[in-house]
Write an enzyme that holds these catalytic residues in place. Sequence first.
Site, short mmCIF file in Angstrom:
data_model
loop_
_atom_site.label_atom_id
_atom_site.label_comp_id
_atom_site.label_asym_id
_atom_site.label_seq_id
_atom_site.Cartn_x
_atom_site.Cartn_y
_atom_site.Cartn_z
N LYS A 1 0.84 -1.20 0.00
CA LYS A 1 0.00 0.00 0.00
C LYS A 1 0.88 1.25 0.00
CE LYS A 1 -3.75 -2.53 0.60
NZ LYS A 1 -4.78 -2.68 -0.45
N LYS B 1 2.28 -8.98 -1.72
CA LYS B 1 1.68 -9.13 -3.05
C LYS B 1 1.43 -7.79 -3.72
CE LYS B 1 -2.75 -9.94 -3.72
NZ LYS B 1 -3.31 -8.61 -4.06
N ASP C 1 -1.24 -5.61 -5.86
CA ASP C 1 -2.70 -5.60 -5.86
C ASP C 1 -3.20 -5.78 -7.28
OD1 ASP C 1 -5.12 -5.65 -4.57
OD2 ASP C 1 -4.79 -3.79 -3.47
N GLU C 2 -4.52 -5.88 -7.42
CA GLU C 2 -5.10 -6.32 -8.69
C GLU C 2 -4.82 -5.36 -9.84
OE1 GLU C 2 -8.13 -3.57 -6.98
OE2 GLU C 2 -6.86 -5.15 -6.17
N HIS D 1 -6.14 -13.30 -7.96
CA HIS D 1 -6.95 -12.27 -7.31
C HIS D 1 -8.31 -12.26 -7.99
CE1 HIS D 1 -8.49 -8.42 -5.99
NE2 HIS D 1 -7.45 -8.24 -5.20
N LYS E 1 -13.53 -6.18 5.67
CA LYS E 1 -14.32 -5.08 5.11
C LYS E 1 -15.16 -5.49 3.91
CE LYS E 1 -10.70 -3.41 1.95
NZ LYS E 1 -9.80 -2.29 1.60
#
Length: 487
Positions: A178, A204, A206-207, A296, A336
């Site tokens: 992030k 990882k 992210d998508e 993902h 979430k």
Amino acid sequence: MGGPGAGTIKGKERYKAGVIPYKTMGYWEPRYVPKDTDLIALFRITPQEGVDPEEAAAAVAGESSTATWTVVWTDRLTACEAYRAKAYRVDAVPNTPGQYFAYIAYDLDLFEPGSIANLTASIIGNVFGFKPLKALRLEDMRMPIAYLKTFDGPPTGIVVERERLDKFGRPLLGATTKPKLGLSGKNYGRVVYEALKGGLDFVKDDENINSQPFMHWRDRYLYCMEAVNRACAETGEVKGHYLNITAATMEDMYERAEFAKELGSCIVMIDLVIGYTAIQSISKWARKNDMILHLHRAGHGTYTRQKSHGISFRVISKWMRMAGVDHIHAGTVVGKLEGDPNMVQGYYNVLREPHNPVDLQRGIFFEQEWAGLRKVMPVASGGIHAGQMHQLIHYLGEDVVLQFGGGTIGHPMGVQAGATANRVALEAMIQARNEGKDIWNEGMQILEKAAKSCAPLKAALEVWKDITFDYASTDTADFVPTPTVSA
């Protein structure tokens, strides 16, 4: 197996030019007994006002196999009675007026061996836009063993992955870098190094991190693998970073996969949005090159989340186990993102078990024997943190990757401290479980005790102790156990 439906028209009248109901064409066969080699699909159908549920089920069977809107004499040039899908059962959905479960059997010869693209083109290809239906959802499928044996399945599987990583008896720990967009390659690599050095097994992409102006894919791969190698050398553990090879073309994806292999990566990543053919293609490459393949599920929520229309994620889980991925994001229960506890456990069971019994409480309508197909490691990610460790292990077990993205990188003491907090929380909870403690009821006390000797865990518990995502799930079980009064 079983004779034609009572209303089925036979002989010359059946092939007379014109329009007749699907029920009378032979697509409604209430006396049909499915064969062991039949593929069975369960649809949730919501007919338009005035449409008979059995006619609606027959229409779904017809339009997903051999029928069209009018009689065609060319049916007689085929083994049409065998090739027609057969709706054989319609049940009202409990406590949901106007919705019905339709059971439909398909002959095995309707499908190309080993092709998810062909399977889905038949089952979901055209029928979801059918006007007589307000809504249609594919809830579950039973795959015959003869069909499963035409698929390679996961290239690595849970057992071999654990052997390669030398990690046993606990969930694996991961995090998503992030912010997922905007970092330079060098700063991206710094985050990866800190997270792995602090105790995570994986980090990882992210998508949607592919090859953008702020960071070319080759730069990211180089900096990430430098981070992985340094962390492995300093900790003595096998670690990895999911390098996202998703790209515009298969040629680009193969180029990125080969470069990841050249750099020594043990795992690559793809997004669900690349499509079923691309997924199966890269799975074959991963099997050939001894590479763990992470998927993902980007985009799935557009068709899995709504209860009345779309595809259940348990079906996607089955398709992806057949297509051949080693990891797939499958829900957290406590995070979430959408995830009813029973539904998520059903997905995990479909991915991890060699045999699935009927389990209506978890949305599994059919017994499924997986015929030796390797197991898929579910991934839990999205809004989870160290303070939920006991809940995660309780719901999800130990064959799972727990990915704490914000719960690692958002730690007040830094990325490495965030990773350490998660590793200490995990090991404290696994030790307590192995000692026979009730981690569900004693979880917070176990974490607080561990935090006395671990400042990063103490800080994590203080920052996120009150953070929960308690919203009603949109996809829940239609069947719940009813307690009986003992005599």
